[in-house]
Enzyme design. Structure first.
Site, PDB file in Angstrom:
ATOM      1  N   GLU A  10       0.812  -1.223   0.000  1.00  0.00           N
ATOM      2  CA  GLU A  10       0.000   0.000   0.000  1.00  0.00           C
ATOM      3  C   GLU A  10       0.848   1.277   0.000  1.00  0.00           C
ATOM      4  O   GLU A  10       0.418   2.313  -0.502  1.00  0.00           O
ATOM      5  CB  GLU A  10      -0.937   0.010   1.214  1.00  0.00           C
ATOM      6  N   HIS A 117      -4.919   0.699   7.285  1.00  0.00           N
ATOM      7  CA  HIS A 117      -5.568  -0.402   7.988  1.00  0.00           C
ATOM      8  C   HIS A 117      -4.546  -1.032   8.939  1.00  0.00           C
ATOM      9  O   HIS A 117      -3.366  -0.662   8.917  1.00  0.00           O
ATOM     10  CB  HIS A 117      -6.110  -1.462   7.028  1.00  0.00           C
TER      11      HIS A 117
END
Length: 275
Positions: A10, A117
């Protein structure tokens, strides 16, 4: 010198959207190429600083089968696939001189942060001895338990700030400025790789100046879970109990390594759907 490079996806340069990180989405192959290129830049920097270094690269995103083996720098060895001991840090041990985190992201609930996250969407927060930790903190503390400093972290500006809060001495490289969950102002990938290569060389050269993140036990751990079903499963684990609100479970661990493994187990339980 023995080094572990843990590579998530990410926080890789140029990546902003789940279509670039999810094997079932149309842009995933492009994301894999960007991820492999960032990893190669860090490998090159490490070997610029010490051509004799032993470099182990842990694929640390999702399936742990994202980096393209045939495109990875042949001077490094690759750890891929799951399940495996130490998860995102597979290959780390007490003989490792330093760890480098590439393509990392900020923890759940923080932001703006690209694709923020903590392990998966079912975990809302993890608190160890009162400290809220995402993947960066959880992995850095596991490395620290083994006496290994995290000398480099790359990702968006939020991920870099999270690492700096934990260990100010760690070298960070912000390859993009987060605008939201799926938006960022990004460096050109080639510029990002140039910065990664220089920073990796600097980080391993200064590794003796960067302390490990050490959390000594016993440790009280709280995990906030999104699903009541996951909480029901979690409380089947000896020592884990509900605490306070409906979404929190807690346990006490004698040391950080035990806490880390149990947190990983809870993350796996969170992936189980109701029958």
């Amino acid at each position: 010198m023995k080094l572990l490079i843990s590579v998530d996806m990410e926080g890789v340069s140029g990546i902003v959207h789940p279509s670039e990180t999810n094997p079932e989405r149309y842009d995933y192959q492009r994301g894999r190429e960007l991820m492999t290129a960032d990893a190669n830049a860090v490998i090159a920097g490490v070997l610029d600083a010490d051509p004799t270094a032993e470099v182990l690269v842990a694929d640390a995103h999702g399936t742990f089968r994202n980096l393209l083996p045939e495109q990875l720098d042949r001077r490094a060895r690759l750890v891929r696939g799951k399940p495996r001991t130490l998860n995102m840090l597979a290959g780390l041990d007490e003989e490792t001189d330093a760890a480098l985190f590439v393509g990392y992201h900020v923890r759940a609930g923080e932001g703006p942060g690209v694709l923020a996250h903590t392990m998966n969407d079912a975990i809302l927060d993890v608190r160890v001895a009162g400290h809220s930790l995402g993947e960066t903190g959880l992995n850095a503390a596991m490395a620290g338990h083994l006496g290994v400093p995290v000398v480099l972290l790359s990702g968006d500006d939020a991920a870099c700030a999270e690492m700096t809060d934990l260990v100010p001495e760690t070298v960070t490289v912000a390859v993009k400025e987060a605008l939201g969950m799926a938006a960022a102002v990004t460096l050109h990938p080639e510029e990002a790789r140039d910065r990664l290569r220089r920073a990796a060389a600097d980080a391993v050269t200064r590794r003796a100046e960067i302390p490990p993140l050490a959390l000594t036990g016993p440790l009280d751990v709280e995990v906030d879970l999104a699903s009541p079903h996951t909480i029901d499963l979690a409380t089947l684990v000896p020592g884990v109990s509900r605490a306070g609100g409906a979404r929190t479970v807690t346990f006490t661990s004698p040391d950080y390594a035990t806490a880390y493994r149990l947190i990983l187990l809870l993350a796996q339980l969170a992936m189980i759907k109701p029958a």
